[in-house]
Scaffold this motif. Sequence first.
Motif, PDB file in Angstrom:
ATOM      1  N   GLU A  58      -8.279  48.168   7.961  1.00  0.00           N
ATOM      2  CA  GLU A  58      -8.630  49.565   7.714  1.00  0.00           C
ATOM      3  C   GLU A  58      -7.386  50.412   7.931  1.00  0.00           C
ATOM      4  O   GLU A  58      -6.382  49.921   8.462  1.00  0.00           O
ATOM      5  CB  GLU A  58      -9.716  50.001   8.683  1.00  0.00           C
ATOM      6  CG  GLU A  58     -11.013  49.239   8.506  1.00  0.00           C
ATOM      7  CD  GLU A  58     -12.070  49.681   9.502  1.00  0.00           C
ATOM      8  OE1 GLU A  58     -12.051  50.841   9.924  1.00  0.00           O
ATOM      9  OE2 GLU A  58     -12.902  48.828   9.869  1.00  0.00           O
ATOM     10  N   ALA A  59      -7.473  51.682   7.569  1.00  0.00           N
ATOM     11  CA  ALA A  59      -6.358  52.586   7.872  1.00  0.00           C
ATOM     12  C   ALA A  59      -6.259  52.732   9.388  1.00  0.00           C
ATOM     13  O   ALA A  59      -7.280  52.772  10.077  1.00  0.00           O
ATOM     14  CB  ALA A  59      -6.604  53.936   7.222  1.00  0.00           C
ATOM     15  N   GLN A  60      -5.038  52.795   9.882  1.00  0.00           N
ATOM     16  CA  GLN A  60      -4.860  52.791  11.337  1.00  0.00           C
ATOM     17  C   GLN A  60      -5.594  53.959  11.997  1.00  0.00           C
ATOM     18  O   GLN A  60      -6.181  53.817  13.055  1.00  0.00           O
ATOM     19  CB  GLN A  60      -3.376  52.839  11.680  1.00  0.00           C
ATOM     20  CG  GLN A  60      -3.092  52.322  13.056  1.00  0.00           C
ATOM     21  CD  GLN A  60      -1.617  52.013  13.238  1.00  0.00           C
ATOM     22  OE1 GLN A  60      -0.761  52.821  12.853  1.00  0.00           O
ATOM     23  NE2 GLN A  60      -1.307  50.872  13.815  1.00  0.00           N
ATOM     24  N   PRO A 102     -10.093  52.293   2.616  1.00  0.00           N
ATOM     25  CA  PRO A 102      -9.267  53.012   3.585  1.00  0.00           C
ATOM     26  C   PRO A 102      -8.428  54.093   2.908  1.00  0.00           C
ATOM     27  O   PRO A 102      -7.972  53.913   1.784  1.00  0.00           O
ATOM     28  CB  PRO A 102      -8.357  51.911   4.150  1.00  0.00           C
ATOM     29  CG  PRO A 102      -9.018  50.617   3.816  1.00  0.00           C
ATOM     30  CD  PRO A 102      -9.789  50.848   2.560  1.00  0.00           C
ATOM     31  N   SER A 135      -5.140  55.407   3.597  1.00  0.00           N
ATOM     32  CA  SER A 135      -4.020  55.106   4.493  1.00  0.00           C
ATOM     33  C   SER A 135      -3.136  56.325   4.689  1.00  0.00           C
ATOM     34  O   SER A 135      -3.029  57.184   3.817  1.00  0.00           O
ATOM     35  CB  SER A 135      -3.228  53.907   3.979  1.00  0.00           C
ATOM     36  OG  SER A 135      -2.896  54.093   2.653  1.00  0.00           O
ATOM     37  N   ASP A 154       0.414  53.723   8.167  1.00  0.00           N
ATOM     38  CA  ASP A 154       0.071  52.487   7.432  1.00  0.00           C
ATOM     39  C   ASP A 154       1.188  52.139   6.448  1.00  0.00           C
ATOM     40  O   ASP A 154       1.515  50.955   6.271  1.00  0.00           O
ATOM     41  CB  ASP A 154      -1.250  52.667   6.668  1.00  0.00           C
ATOM     42  CG  ASP A 154      -2.407  52.991   7.603  1.00  0.00           C
ATOM     43  OD1 ASP A 154      -2.708  52.165   8.472  1.00  0.00           O
ATOM     44  OD2 ASP A 154      -2.980  54.085   7.470  1.00  0.00           O
ATOM     45  N   LEU A 213      -2.063  48.972  -0.577  1.00  0.00           N
ATOM     46  CA  LEU A 213      -2.574  50.052   0.274  1.00  0.00           C
ATOM     47  C   LEU A 213      -3.375  51.035  -0.548  1.00  0.00           C
ATOM     48  O   LEU A 213      -2.865  51.562  -1.540  1.00  0.00           O
ATOM     49  CB  LEU A 213      -1.407  50.839   0.888  1.00  0.00           C
ATOM     50  CG  LEU A 213      -0.518  50.173   1.920  1.00  0.00           C
ATOM     51  CD1 LEU A 213       0.335  51.236   2.605  1.00  0.00           C
ATOM     52  CD2 LEU A 213      -1.336  49.418   2.962  1.00  0.00           C
ATOM     53  N   GLY A 253      -5.177  54.752  -0.830  1.00  0.00           N
ATOM     54  CA  GLY A 253      -4.947  56.038  -0.182  1.00  0.00           C
ATOM     55  C   GLY A 253      -4.676  57.121  -1.201  1.00  0.00           C
ATOM     56  O   GLY A 253      -4.575  56.858  -2.395  1.00  0.00           O
ATOM     57  N   CYS A 307      -0.412  58.815   0.980  1.00  0.00           N
ATOM     58  CA  CYS A 307       0.134  57.455   0.945  1.00  0.00           C
ATOM     59  C   CYS A 307       1.231  57.335  -0.120  1.00  0.00           C
ATOM     60  O   CYS A 307       2.320  56.796   0.125  1.00  0.00           O
ATOM     61  CB  CYS A 307      -1.024  56.501   0.665  1.00  0.00           C
ATOM     62  SG  CYS A 307      -0.553  54.841   0.303  1.00  0.00           S
TER      63      CYS A 307
END
Length: 504
Positions: A34-36, A57, A59, A63, A222, A224, A229
């Motif tokens: 998942e996104a941090q 996610p 991000s 990320d 990724l 986002g 992102c």
Amino acid sequence: MGNTVGTRSADLIDGVADVRSQLYPMLLDGQWVEAQEGGESEVTTPARRGEVIARVPASGANDVDRAVAAARRAQPAWAAEHFKVRSRALARIADDIEARAEELARLTALDTGNALRTQARPEVATLVDLFRYFAGVAGEVKGTVLPAGEGQLQYTRREPLGVVAAILPWNSPLMIAGFKIPAALVAGNTMVAKPAEDAPLSLLLLAEICQEHLPPGVLNMLTGRGRVCGNALVEHADVDKVSFTGSTEVGRLVAQQAGHRLAPTSLELGGKNPAIVFPDAVDDDLIDGLLLATRFHRQGQSCTSGSRLLVHADVHDEVMDGLVKKLGDLVVGDPLDEASDMGAIINETQFCGVRDYIADGCSQPGVKLALGGLPPSDGPLSEGYYHVPTVFDAVEPNWRIAREEIFGPVLVVTPWRDVDEAIRLANDTNYGLAAFVWSSDLNRALTTAHRIEAGWVQVNQGGGQVIGQSYGGVKQSGMGREVSLEGMLEGFTHTKQVNVRLSA
Ligand code: NAD
């Protein structure tokens, strides 16, 4: 999360309603995460007016930092492999994509609204071809030796750039990922790829397939937002190249930001592409070719759509009759329905944008609406973002519908009498991506093709990019070339010269 994602796309297709709350993780350093900071975005399907079908996610910059660091760590070992290793990995990925082609195609149809039969399946087939093509040319990432005399060894090496960021659009996500991912990887780069917000699901499945055959960190995917992102990737000091496909507006921003830190970029941007028809071109193939060129099967959501038809006045009526009939016969409907020739527009913003262009076209003095018009306000098509094929005739070249990229199923037609006028009209645009010329006189067709300001001209045909061709735009349609061996070498490697004094 560290989970695998084996059946997720099948779930999505078979039971959309059951998966609304499901979060599909992204691929970072070989892990599904998942996104941090826990951000998420909803994924919707245009087939049902933006119904939520999944979450992914969203991000953030941290990320991006983690993904770029993973790609950086993985890059030296990946580049140090014999080219056979990279070739084999890409070939195996191609086989697995082929084995899961239907799953990818159905997911694409759901995700993008592109019709399964006419668009999504052919797109997956192209993706397979692209992975195989780049697997096949892996050994061509090589240098030259200068004949500099017996006392010298002077040679070049083609070296990878390092970490490549790929920023992808929603209109043909798999095909455009196929222009970038196998090309960058085969040259020894590692990657962080970012799907568009509107179409991440098929690319997450592609990442899942790739991950089976690649070391962790070689490909990171990724999800986002562009401004978060995407922007973090463009500005990241450790990203060695940005390969961007999207709108001219965002491309300009990407070029500015990457240029600020002198990072190389390639930009594949928009188009307002002319199709010139000479009077001797009218035969059975013309109308089918023009239809393909419009890209109406993809709702006109294609940067290479031949969206400006410049037809000689002597054959104007005949061509219009044939084309309007064919376009009028296209079946618009649910992208997952085998009967549909044409699916849905990607989202509400695009849907409304296309509708506004149609309204603007209808309001022009002297315009002739030859087909279609505003989208249906009742019936099944009103339940999704569906536009119908629309053709405006007698269009003046200074109208907005003739100048701006509509990115919808809207064709504008302008007749001409003199070839110089046709070429002037064709070149009267800030864009320069693709063009089409139709004539049975090859001399005339080629002379015309050479005078058109575009990166790609097709003569007497209207299909899509073919494997190994040079592909890219001029003017405000972008810079850099993809799809070919040459594009891969220019776009994803740099040349190092090594000069050695040899003792006798
Ligand atoms: P877009 O420019 O809105 O988005 C493209 C990608 O850029 C997305 O992943 C988005 O998230 C990202 N992005 C948005 N803002 C960003 C920012 N500030 N920094 C970094 N990344 C950012 O384009 P789109 O709407 O997804 O796609 C449609 C456009 O793409 C059309 O103009 C079309 O002509 C063009 N296109 C061109 C080609 C080509 O090969 N020339 C192919 C497909 C699409």
